[in-house]
Write an enzyme that holds these catalytic residues in place. Structure first.
Site: not given
Ligand code: UGA
Length: 458
Positions: A272, A276, A283, A286
Site C-alpha cells: 500500500f 498513483g 470500501c 466509503k
C-alpha cells in the site's frame, strides 16, 4: 456450540458470495439468500454475478456437493439457519455516514422469521456500536421465546483475491458478548486453520483454537473498530505516499525508490505504498468517510482523516494537470484510457478513480478510446457511456490509433506485455501518462515515447 450449524448468508455480493462459498468449501452447509430475487436465481443456476477469479469453479463445486444452496427467499434462509451472517450493503449517505437501512431491515427480517435461537453475525462493514443496535432490533421484533446472540466478524477480503484471502486469512476477528457465540465462531473457522473434519470438532479443539494467534477475540464494538481503522489506515498509507510523490516530482526524486526504501523497514512494510491515481472501490473511500463521521459524532477531531480523503480526491486533478501540461488544449484530442475498474482483477467500477478521470475527460470534450480487460460491460451501464465520442476496444493496441495520449488508469498486469514498439507509430503523439507507475520508464523512453509517471521522471 452446535453439532454442525447450518449457516445462512444474507446478501450475496462481493462479501457474501465468496464467504458463503468459502464456508461451504471447508465443509459447512451453507444457504445463501439475496433480496434481489433475479440475482439469487442466477447464482442458484450456477452463474456468478460479478467477475472474481476462481468464484465460478468454487460455486459449481459446492452446488454439486450440495453444501451450498440458494434459498427462494430471505425468510426461507433465516428459518433454515442456526448462524446467520449479515453481508448486506452499507452504502454512503449524503453526509458521508453509513446508510444502515439494509442492516436494520436484515435485523428485523431475522427477528420476525426466527422460530428458534440464532446467532446473528455482522459481517458487513459498520460503524462502532451497530451490532448493539442490531441486538435491540432483534429483541424488539423477535418472538419472546426466541433468544438472539450477536457477534461481529469483519471481513478482510480484497476484491480480485477474495477467495485467496478467505482461505489464507491474516487474522480472524471475532467480536462477541458470550462464550457460546465465541465458541460457535471458533468452531466455524477452525477448519481454515487446522486440518480438521467439521463434523468431528471437539470442545478441546475449540479451547485450543482460542489460543491460535490468527484469532483476535474482542468485544463487539472493538471488532467493528478494527475493521474501520484497518481500512482507514490502508487509505492513509496511500494518501501518504501520494503526497510524498508530489514532493518527489518537485525535487526530482523517484517515489518508487522512496517507497522501496521505506517499505523494507518492517515497522512500515512495503504494501500500500504504490503512488498513483489514488484509492477507489466500494470500501476504502466509503469507509474513511464513515469512520470520519462516526468519530466526529462522538466528538473526536477527525481532520486528519478528512485530509486523507481530500488528498485522494485531488489525485484526479493532478493527472488532468499533467495531461494539459503536455497536450495543452484537450478538446477533440484523442485520449486512450486503459483501465476502468478500480483495481486489477475485478470488473467493479464503483468509486473507481478511472471513472472520475473519464468524467473529467468528457467535460473537456475529448475523443475517448476506452479499454479494460473486464469492466467495459459494467461501464456501459453508466450514464457516462451516453457520451457520443466514446469508442471501446477489446485490444489495447487497437485503442491507440491516432491517439494523442495513453493514460494508464488501472494497473492491470497485462498492460505490461503490450507490444509498445509496434503501437508507437500508430499514435498521433506517443505520450504515455502512466497514472499507476506500472511501466518501466527507461524502456519506454528508449522506444521513443514521451513518458510521464507519478512521482518520477516528470
Ligand atoms: C479493501 C481492503 O484492502 C480489504 O482488506 C477489505 O476487506 C475490503 O476493502 C473491504 O472492506 O471489503 P478492496 O476494496 O478490494 O479491499 O481494494 P484494495 O486492494 O484495498 O485497493 C483499494 C484501492 O487502493 C484500489 O483503487 C487500488 O488501486 C488502490 N491502491 C492500493 C493504491 O492506489 N496504492 C496501493 O499501494 C494500494
Amino acid at each position: 456450540m452446535f453439532e454442525a450449524p447450518t449457516i445462512g448468508i444474507l446478501g450475496l455480493g462481493h462479501v457474501g458470495l465468496p464467504t458463503a462459498l468459502g464456508l461451504a468449501d471447508i465443509g459447512w452447509n451453507v444457504i445463501g439468500a439475496d433480496d434481489l430475487k433475479s440475482k439469487a436465481q442466477y447464482i442458484a443456476e450456477g452463474n456468478i454475478p460479478f467477475y472474481e477469479p476462481g468464484l465460478a469453479d468454487i460455486l459449481t463445486r459446492n452446488i454439486k456437493s450440495g453444501r451450498f444452496s440458494v434459498a427462494d427467499s430471505v425468510e426461507e434462509a433465516i428459518d433454515a439457519s442456526d448462524v446467520i451472517f449479515v453481508c448486506v450493503g452499507t452504502p454512503q449517505n449524503y453526509d458521508g455516514s453509513a446508510d444502515l437501512s439494509q442492516i436494520e431491515n436484515a435485523g428485523r427480517t431475522i427477528a420476525q422469521n426466527s422460530r428458534r435461537d440464532k446467532l446473528v453475525v455482522e459481517k458487513s462493514t459498520t460503524p462502532v456500536s451497530t451490532s448493539l443496535r442490531i441486538k435491540d432490533t432483534l429483541q424488539r421484533y423477535g418472538q419472546k421465546n426466541v433468544n438472539f446472540e450477536v457477534a461481529v466478524n469483519p471481513e478482510f477480503l480484497r476484491e480480485g483475491t477474495g477467495l485467496y484471502d478467505f482461505f489464507n486469512p491474516d487474522r480472524i476477528v471475532i467480536g462477541v458478548e458470550s462464550e457460546e457465540a465465541k465458541n460457535t465462531l471458533l468452531q466455524i473457522y477452525l477448519p481454515l486453520i487446522a486440518q480438521i473434519d467439521p463434523s468431528n470438532i471437539s470442545n478441546e479443539d475449540i479451547i485450543n483454537a482460542a489460543e491460535h494467534d490468527k484469532f483476535v477475540i474482542t468485544d463487539v464494538n472493538t471488532a467493528e473498530l478494527i475493521k474501520h481503522a484497518s481500512n482507514s489506515f490502508l487509505a492513509t498509507k496511500i494518501s501518504f505516499i501520494n503526497v510524498v510523490a508530489d514532493i518527489c516530482e518537485k525535487s526530482g526524486s523517484d517515489v518508487s525508490k522512496v517507497a522501496k526504501g521505506m517499505g523494507l523497514d518492517p515497522r512500515i512494510g512495503n504494501s500500500f505504498l504504490q503512488a498513483g491515481l489514488g484509492f477507489g472501490g466500494y470500501c476504502l473511500p466509503k469507509d474513511i468517510k464513515a469512520f470520519t463521521k462516526i468519530g466526529e459524532d462522538l466528538g473526536v477531531n477527525m481532520s486528519f482523516f478528512r485530509e486523507v480523503d481530500s488528498v485522494n480526491i485531488r489525485r484526479i486533478d493532478q493527472i488532468m494537470r499533467k495531461l494539459r501540461q503536455k497536450l495543452w488544449v484537450l478538446k477533440d484530442k484523442t485520449i486512450a484510457v486503459w483501465g476502468i475498474s478500480f483495481k486489477p482483477g475485478t470488473d467493479d467500477i464503483r468509486e473507481s478513480p478511472s471513472i472520475a478521470l473519464i468524467e473529467k475527460l468528457i467535460n473537456e470534450n475529448v475523443e475517448l478510446h476506452l479499454h479494460d480487460p473486464k469492466a467495459i460491460y459494467e461501464f456501459k451501464k453508466t450514464d457516462l457511456s451516453q457520451y457520443d465520442k466514446i469508442k471501446y476496444f477489446d485490444d489495447p493496441a487497437d485503442s491507440v490509433n491516432n491517439a494523442d495520449a495513453i493514460i494508464i488508469a488501472t494497473d492491470w498486469p497485462e498492460f505490461k506485455s503490450v507490444d509498445y514498439k509496434n503501437i508507437k507509430d500508430s499514435m498521433q503523439y506517443p505520450f504515455i501518462l502512466d497514472a499507476r507507475n506500472l511501466l518501466d520508464p527507461d524502456e519506454l523512453i528508449e522506444l521513443g515515447f514521451d513518458y510521464t509517471g507519478v512521482g518520477r521522471y516528470s
